[in-house]
Every structure is written in C-alpha cells, then in structure tokens.
Design a protein around this motif. Sequence first.
Motif, PDB file in Angstrom:
ATOM      1  N   GLU A  50      14.569 -12.074   0.615  1.00 52.36           N
ATOM      2  CA  GLU A  50      13.385 -12.647   1.262  1.00 52.36           C
ATOM      3  C   GLU A  50      13.048 -11.920   2.556  1.00 52.36           C
ATOM      4  OE1 GLU A  50      13.699 -16.856   1.660  1.00 52.36           O
ATOM      5  OE2 GLU A  50      13.860 -17.204  -0.494  1.00 52.36           O
ATOM      6  N   ALA A  51      14.071 -11.495   3.294  1.00 52.74           N
ATOM      7  CA  ALA A  51      13.831 -10.770   4.544  1.00 52.74           C
ATOM      8  C   ALA A  51      13.174  -9.421   4.263  1.00 52.74           C
ATOM      9  CB  ALA A  51      15.145 -10.563   5.299  1.00 52.74           C
ATOM     10  N   VAL A  52      13.588  -8.753   3.200  1.00 47.97           N
ATOM     11  CA  VAL A  52      12.987  -7.466   2.836  1.00 47.97           C
ATOM     12  C   VAL A  52      11.535  -7.665   2.418  1.00 47.97           C
ATOM     13  CG1 VAL A  52      13.084  -5.548   1.189  1.00 47.97           C
ATOM     14  CG2 VAL A  52      15.189  -6.420   2.201  1.00 47.97           C
ATOM     15  N   ALA A  53      11.265  -8.725   1.669  1.00 47.92           N
ATOM     16  CA  ALA A  53       9.889  -9.016   1.250  1.00 47.92           C
ATOM     17  C   ALA A  53       8.997  -9.271   2.469  1.00 47.92           C
ATOM     18  CB  ALA A  53       9.875 -10.224   0.316  1.00 47.92           C
ATOM     19  N   ARG A  54       9.486 -10.036   3.428  1.00 45.69           N
ATOM     20  CA  ARG A  54       8.694 -10.324   4.637  1.00 45.69           C
ATOM     21  C   ARG A  54       8.422  -9.039   5.419  1.00 45.69           C
ATOM     22  NH1 ARG A  54      12.191 -14.792   4.920  1.00 45.69           N
ATOM     23  NH2 ARG A  54      13.446 -13.758   6.527  1.00 45.69           N
ATOM     24  N   GLN A  55       9.431  -8.179   5.523  1.00 45.08           N
ATOM     25  CA  GLN A  55       9.253  -6.926   6.259  1.00 45.08           C
ATOM     26  C   GLN A  55       8.260  -6.011   5.551  1.00 45.08           C
ATOM     27  OE1 GLN A  55       9.933  -6.104   9.134  1.00 45.08           O
ATOM     28  NE2 GLN A  55       9.939  -3.876   9.273  1.00 45.08           N
ATOM     29  N   THR A  56       8.289  -5.998   4.223  1.00 44.83           N
ATOM     30  CA  THR A  56       7.326  -5.205   3.449  1.00 44.83           C
ATOM     31  C   THR A  56       5.908  -5.682   3.735  1.00 44.83           C
ATOM     32  OG1 THR A  56       8.976  -4.887   1.691  1.00 44.83           O
ATOM     33  CG2 THR A  56       6.677  -4.462   1.121  1.00 44.83           C
ATOM     34  N   LYS A  57       5.720  -6.988   3.722  1.00 44.26           N
ATOM     35  CA  LYS A  57       4.396  -7.549   4.019  1.00 44.26           C
ATOM     36  C   LYS A  57       3.964  -7.205   5.438  1.00 44.26           C
ATOM     37  CE  LYS A  57       1.762 -11.882   4.103  1.00 44.26           C
ATOM     38  NZ  LYS A  57       1.787 -13.345   3.852  1.00 44.26           N
ATOM     39  N   ASN A  58       4.877  -7.316   6.404  1.00 40.45           N
ATOM     40  CA  ASN A  58       4.537  -7.040   7.802  1.00 40.45           C
ATOM     41  C   ASN A  58       4.089  -5.593   8.001  1.00 40.45           C
ATOM     42  OD1 ASN A  58       5.141  -9.655   8.532  1.00 40.45           O
ATOM     43  ND2 ASN A  58       7.229  -9.177   9.222  1.00 40.45           N
ATOM     44  N   VAL A  59       4.800  -4.661   7.371  1.00 34.25           N
ATOM     45  CA  VAL A  59       4.454  -3.241   7.525  1.00 34.25           C
ATOM     46  C   VAL A  59       3.098  -2.956   6.880  1.00 34.25           C
ATOM     47  CG1 VAL A  59       5.107  -0.889   6.866  1.00 34.25           C
ATOM     48  CG2 VAL A  59       6.841  -2.464   7.735  1.00 34.25           C
ATOM     49  N   LEU A  60       2.836  -3.545   5.718  1.00 38.26           N
ATOM     50  CA  LEU A  60       1.530  -3.358   5.077  1.00 38.26           C
ATOM     51  C   LEU A  60       0.411  -3.966   5.929  1.00 38.26           C
ATOM     52  CD1 LEU A  60       2.417  -3.996   1.317  1.00 38.26           C
ATOM     53  CD2 LEU A  60       1.803  -1.818   2.380  1.00 38.26           C
ATOM     54  N   LEU A  61       0.670  -5.113   6.531  1.00 37.04           N
ATOM     55  CA  LEU A  61      -0.322  -5.736   7.426  1.00 37.04           C
ATOM     56  C   LEU A  61      -0.631  -4.827   8.608  1.00 37.04           C
ATOM     57  CD1 LEU A  61       0.684  -9.514   7.625  1.00 37.04           C
ATOM     58  CD2 LEU A  61      -1.593  -8.637   7.088  1.00 37.04           C
ATOM     59  N   GLU A  62       0.411  -4.289   9.219  1.00 38.33           N
ATOM     60  CA  GLU A  62       0.243  -3.419  10.390  1.00 38.33           C
ATOM     61  C   GLU A  62      -0.609  -2.194  10.057  1.00 38.33           C
ATOM     62  OE1 GLU A  62       4.165  -2.368  11.572  1.00 38.33           O
ATOM     63  OE2 GLU A  62       4.702  -4.400  12.234  1.00 38.33           O
ATOM     64  N   ARG A  63      -0.503  -1.725   8.822  1.00 37.50           N
ATOM     65  CA  ARG A  63      -1.198  -0.494   8.412  1.00 37.50           C
ATOM     66  C   ARG A  63      -2.455  -0.788   7.588  1.00 37.50           C
ATOM     67  NH1 ARG A  63       2.729   4.323   8.069  1.00 37.50           N
ATOM     68  NH2 ARG A  63       4.466   3.663   9.394  1.00 37.50           N
ATOM     69  N   ASN A  64      -2.862  -2.056   7.596  1.00 37.69           N
ATOM     70  CA  ASN A  64      -4.033  -2.470   6.810  1.00 37.69           C
ATOM     71  C   ASN A  64      -3.903  -2.033   5.347  1.00 37.69           C
ATOM     72  OD1 ASN A  64      -5.508  -3.636   9.050  1.00 37.69           O
ATOM     73  ND2 ASN A  64      -5.894  -1.533   9.743  1.00 37.69           N
ATOM     74  N   GLY A  65      -2.706  -2.174   4.819  1.00 33.70           N
ATOM     75  CA  GLY A  65      -2.426  -1.681   3.481  1.00 33.70           C
ATOM     76  C   GLY A  65      -2.300  -2.744   2.405  1.00 33.70           C
ATOM     77  N   LEU A  66      -2.533  -4.009   2.750  1.00 36.79           N
ATOM     78  CA  LEU A  66      -2.413  -5.066   1.741  1.00 36.79           C
ATOM     79  C   LEU A  66      -3.556  -4.984   0.735  1.00 36.79           C
ATOM     80  CD1 LEU A  66      -1.367  -8.238   3.774  1.00 36.79           C
ATOM     81  CD2 LEU A  66       0.010  -7.047   2.064  1.00 36.79           C
ATOM     82  N   ASN A  67      -3.243  -5.221  -0.508  1.00 38.22           N
ATOM     83  CA  ASN A  67      -4.252  -5.282  -1.563  1.00 38.22           C
ATOM     84  C   ASN A  67      -4.799  -6.706  -1.608  1.00 38.22           C
ATOM     85  OD1 ASN A  67      -5.829  -5.136  -3.819  1.00 38.22           O
ATOM     86  ND2 ASN A  67      -4.236  -4.393  -5.191  1.00 38.22           N
ATOM     87  N   ASN A  68      -6.040  -6.868  -1.187  1.00 37.23           N
ATOM     88  CA  ASN A  68      -6.632  -8.210  -1.118  1.00 37.23           C
ATOM     89  C   ASN A  68      -7.437  -8.574  -2.364  1.00 37.23           C
ATOM     90  OD1 ASN A  68      -5.675  -8.832   1.531  1.00 37.23           O
ATOM     91  ND2 ASN A  68      -7.164  -7.356   2.329  1.00 37.23           N
ATOM     92  N   GLU A  69      -7.476  -7.672  -3.333  1.00 34.76           N
ATOM     93  CA  GLU A  69      -8.163  -7.992  -4.585  1.00 34.76           C
ATOM     94  C   GLU A  69      -7.367  -9.036  -5.355  1.00 34.76           C
ATOM     95  OE1 GLU A  69      -8.925  -4.445  -6.780  1.00 34.76           O
ATOM     96  OE2 GLU A  69      -9.832  -3.415  -5.060  1.00 34.76           O
ATOM     97  N   LYS A  70      -8.071  -9.873  -6.104  1.00 36.27           N
ATOM     98  CA  LYS A  70      -7.413 -10.981  -6.803  1.00 36.27           C
ATOM     99  C   LYS A  70      -7.076 -10.641  -8.255  1.00 36.27           C
ATOM    100  CE  LYS A  70      -7.677 -13.654  -3.208  1.00 36.27           C
ATOM    101  NZ  LYS A  70      -6.480 -13.946  -2.413  1.00 36.27           N
ATOM    102  N   ASN A  71      -7.019  -9.346  -8.548  1.00 35.09           N
ATOM    103  CA  ASN A  71      -6.688  -8.935  -9.915  1.00 35.09           C
ATOM    104  C   ASN A  71      -5.256  -9.315 -10.252  1.00 35.09           C
ATOM    105  OD1 ASN A  71      -9.192  -7.757  -9.862  1.00 35.09           O
ATOM    106  ND2 ASN A  71      -8.431  -5.699  -9.453  1.00 35.09           N
ATOM    107  N   VAL A  72      -4.977  -9.415 -11.543  1.00 33.66           N
ATOM    108  CA  VAL A  72      -3.602  -9.645 -11.977  1.00 33.66           C
ATOM    109  C   VAL A  72      -2.802  -8.375 -11.685  1.00 33.66           C
ATOM    110  CG1 VAL A  72      -2.097 -10.127 -13.937  1.00 33.66           C
ATOM    111  CG2 VAL A  72      -4.320 -11.256 -13.777  1.00 33.66           C
ATOM    112  N   ALA A  73      -1.751  -8.507 -10.912  1.00 33.07           N
ATOM    113  CA  ALA A  73      -0.979  -7.339 -10.499  1.00 33.07           C
ATOM    114  C   ALA A  73      -0.226  -6.733 -11.683  1.00 33.07           C
ATOM    115  CB  ALA A  73       0.005  -7.734  -9.399  1.00 33.07           C
ATOM    116  N   LYS A  74      -0.150  -5.399 -11.674  1.00 32.38           N
ATOM    117  CA  LYS A  74       0.601  -4.683 -12.702  1.00 32.38           C
ATOM    118  C   LYS A  74       2.002  -4.384 -12.174  1.00 32.38           C
ATOM    119  CE  LYS A  74      -2.112  -1.136 -13.308  1.00 32.38           C
ATOM    120  NZ  LYS A  74      -3.455  -1.084 -12.722  1.00 32.38           N
ATOM    121  N   ALA A  75       2.994  -4.548 -13.027  1.00 31.41           N
ATOM    122  CA  ALA A  75       4.372  -4.202 -12.686  1.00 31.41           C
ATOM    123  C   ALA A  75       4.896  -3.235 -13.750  1.00 31.41           C
ATOM    124  CB  ALA A  75       5.246  -5.443 -12.630  1.00 31.41           C
ATOM    125  N   ILE A  76       5.280  -2.044 -13.309  1.00 30.16           N
ATOM    126  CA  ILE A  76       5.798  -1.025 -14.216  1.00 30.16           C
ATOM    127  C   ILE A  76       7.259  -0.771 -13.869  1.00 30.16           C
ATOM    128  CG2 ILE A  76       5.533   1.351 -15.040  1.00 30.16           C
ATOM    129  CD1 ILE A  76       2.616   1.220 -14.132  1.00 30.16           C
TER     130      ILE A  76
END
Length: 259
Positions: free
Chosen positions: A208-234
């Motif tokens: 959970e801590a790694v997930a939060r840090q991933t989100k924080n770094v993406l937020l800082e860099r304006n890198g979050l995907n805000n589209e509501k599409n179904v996410a792909k996992a490969i």
Amino acid sequence: MQNNNPIGLFDSGIGGTSIWTAIHNLLPNEDTIYLADSKNAPYGQKSKEEIIALSIKNTEFLLNQNAKIIVVACNTATTNAIKELRAKYDVPFIGIEPAIKPAAINSQKHVIGILATQGTLNSELFHQTAEKFHDTKIIEQIGHGLVPLIENGEMNSPKMNELLHLYLEPMIAANIDYLVLGCSHYPYLIPQIKKILPKEIKIIDSGEAVARQTKNVLLERNGLNNEKNVAKAIFYSNSDPKVLKDILNNKYEVITKDF
C-alpha cells in the motif's frame, strides 16, 4: 510524461503482483505492464552486478513499451540497483524496501523481525535504513528457499510450512511484536505465517505504501490518467506462466516472451 502511457512494473517473478494489486486498486484508471523475470528468479542469491544488469534489462523492456513510470516491485532489485537505474534513465522509479520504519516506530518491545532475501539483507541501502533505528533490535532472517517454492506454486506445501517454522520460531522466541516482510513474494505467505505467529505479532508489507508513492509521484508530474476507460493490464513472463496465471485467478492473459 504522457498521461495515458502505462505504469511499468518488474520483479524477479510473480511476487511483485502483490504490489501490482495495490497499485491497481488505488489507481484503477491506469494501464499497467507487469514483467515477471521468473527465468532468473530468485534475485536474492545473485551478485550486485548481476542484479543491476537484470534490472537494466527489465527497465529497457518496459521503456520500449512506453512506460511512464517504473515500479521496481522487488526488494532485492530496489536495494541493489535503484540508485544506478535513477542515474541512467530520466523516467521516475518507485522502489520497494523493507518497511523497517513503521515497525520500529510502532514497536512496544523494541524488537522486530525481518524476513527477506540475502540480497536485500546484505545491501548497503538496508543497512543504512536499519542503522537509523539503533534503539530497536532487528532480528534478521534470510528466507532461503521461499521464493523458489512460491514460483513453483508450492505455497501450501509441507516444505513451505517446515521452512516458515524454522525461520519464524526464533523470532517468536526473541519476543518480536512486528514482522516485516522484506520480499514482494512473501505477502502470499501471510495466511501460513498467521498460523505460526501469535496473534499479537503484527505483519507489515510494503504494497500500500508503494501504491501511495506511485500516485504521489504521478500527481507531482501531472502524469495521472484521468480518462475513465477500462484500464488494460498486460503481463509478461519468460518462464512457465501457469503460476502467474493462477496468482491472477486466470483473469488476465499472460504473454510468454523471452527477454
């Protein structure tokens, strides 16, 4: 950073899927690419130079898939190679290291246990972290043999039970009140570990801590995907994909590829 590019993750095998799950739950709009380097598992027995070389190989693979951020979902790779990865590439890296800090801060007995690979416990980064909590006694235990059993799908085998008793009973005898799981494979052993540990001993992993840090770094860099599409996992594996498919409850395709 392209917002709709995927989050890349790599591990020495299937263990990092525990990190992937935490990230997917927190960031459900994000596409993800997971690389399981099972052919070279476990990393914990390899030299620092070998671990760095494998981590570079995995990073190159994910960058070729346009990963916007790379999660090193492996304790051994983080503690041995993340400094070199950050120096070599512009993409942000998120590491995973044993959660010593929350265990040491919250321990009432000032005695904690850590179950990790040899590569993690021998690393400079681990020792630097541990030294910050000199008032806490840290019982270190290398989890010899645990990763290969997990990679072979033998999580509930008699051999696994035997090894867990061997590694955990000295920690119980040392009166720990926190157990830190220092390998991304080990959260899959929590049900078995709970059967051995007294109920008052708390278990900590880093997902959970790694997930939060991933989100924080993406937020800082304006890198979050805000589209509501179904996410792909490969998911990619360079070994028999059966155990990886089983861990994922056969919900996702696993592409077998030599890398």
